[in-house]
Write an enzyme that holds these catalytic residues in place. Structure first.
Site, PDB file in Angstrom:
ATOM      1  N   SER A  79       0.859  -1.188   0.000  1.00 48.38           N
ATOM      2  CA  SER A  79       0.000   0.000   0.000  1.00 48.38           C
ATOM      3  C   SER A  79       0.890   1.232   0.000  1.00 48.38           C
ATOM      4  CB  SER A  79      -0.883  -0.005   1.257  1.00 48.38           C
ATOM      5  OG  SER A  79      -1.487   1.243   1.468  1.00 48.38           O
ATOM      6  N   TYR A  87      -1.509  -0.669  10.685  1.00 47.78           N
ATOM      7  CA  TYR A  87      -1.568  -1.012   9.265  1.00 47.78           C
ATOM      8  C   TYR A  87      -0.367  -0.432   8.527  1.00 47.78           C
ATOM      9  CZ  TYR A  87      -3.345  -1.441   4.483  1.00 47.78           C
ATOM     10  OH  TYR A  87      -3.489  -1.752   3.144  1.00 47.78           O
TER      11      TYR A  87
END
Length: 244
Positions: free
Chosen positions: A136, A149
């Site tokens: 990501s 995350y």
């Protein structure tokens, strides 16, 4: 992107929804045999109807022992996509041990475990292979409430490089794709608030989020021989976000 993966066996984690599901469908359509791994059996049932002949495996990748039992004898795999991930939103000062452990177990530790299983077999067979880790842009930028995350994805960047270095002599390539907000069901929830969605989109020079197809095409490219000299790299699928 039209590529031919006939005769190759692939394994995709997080295969039940979003990027993982569409990756399974694309690989299946391109002639590959596909092992589809996810923790939700209903997703596997519906996916098997869409892609007859796939090998469904239902397991929680956050559980080391269960994963070893489910995948330890999975057999020859030529292409691996580590896509499984969880997003547990908590402010830094309120992050719980449970959320921290769950995030790292699924998002990072499972990548170690599944990649070890697959790479060891590739080496034993003397076969080249390709591994793609779905990361990501959160590996490079932070977002409020997403400390765990972002940390897992930042660690994945170095893991990808380390794997590429150690597995390269065995002709195993390892790369990542790093998308911005992708318009999966999860991504649509993030951008559902008109104000938040507008502000986020304005941060992207292309004034758009990524479509699932954009990410899948990058995954297929990295899996294929079209990227034969690419390893230890990450493709940004971010509509220019990190350039702004």
């Amino acid at each position: 992107m039209k590529l031919n993966f006939s005769g190759l066996r692939s394994l995709v984690t997080g295969a039940g929804k979003g990027i993982g599901r569409d990756t399974v469908k694309a690989l299946h359509a391109s002639g590959a045999k596909v092992v589809a791994v996810t923790r939700t059996n209903t997703d596997l049932v519906s996916l098997a109807k869409e892609c007859p002949g796939i090998e469904p495996v239902c397991v929680d990748l956050g559980d080391w022992e269960a994963t070893e039992k489910a995948l330890g004898d999975i057999g020859p795999v030529d292409l691996l996509v580590n896509n499984a991930a969880v997003v547990l939103k908590q402010p830094f000062l309120n992050i719980t041990k449970e959320a921290f452990d769950r995030s790292f177990n699924v998002n990072l530790r499972s990548v170690f475990q599944v990649s070890q299983i697959v790479a060891r077999d590739m080496i034993n067979r003397g076969m080249a292979g390709s591994i793609v880790n779905v990361s990501s842009i959160a590996a490079h930028v932070t977002y409020p409430g997403l400390t765990t995350y972002c940390s897992t994805k930042g660690a994945m960047t170095m893991l990808t490089k380390a794997m590429a270095m150690e597995l390269g002599p065995h002709k195993i390539r390892v790369n990542s794709v790093n998308p911005t907000v992708v318009l999966t069901d999860m991504g649509k929830k993030i951008s559902a608030d008109p104000d938040i969605g507008r502000k986020l989109k304005e941060r992207h020079p292309l004034r758009k989020f990524a479509e699932v197809e954009d990410v899948v095409n990058s995954i297929l490219f990295l899996l294929s021989d079209s990227s034969a000299s690419t390893s230890g790299s990450g493709i940004l699928v971010d509509a220019g976000y990190l350039a702004s």
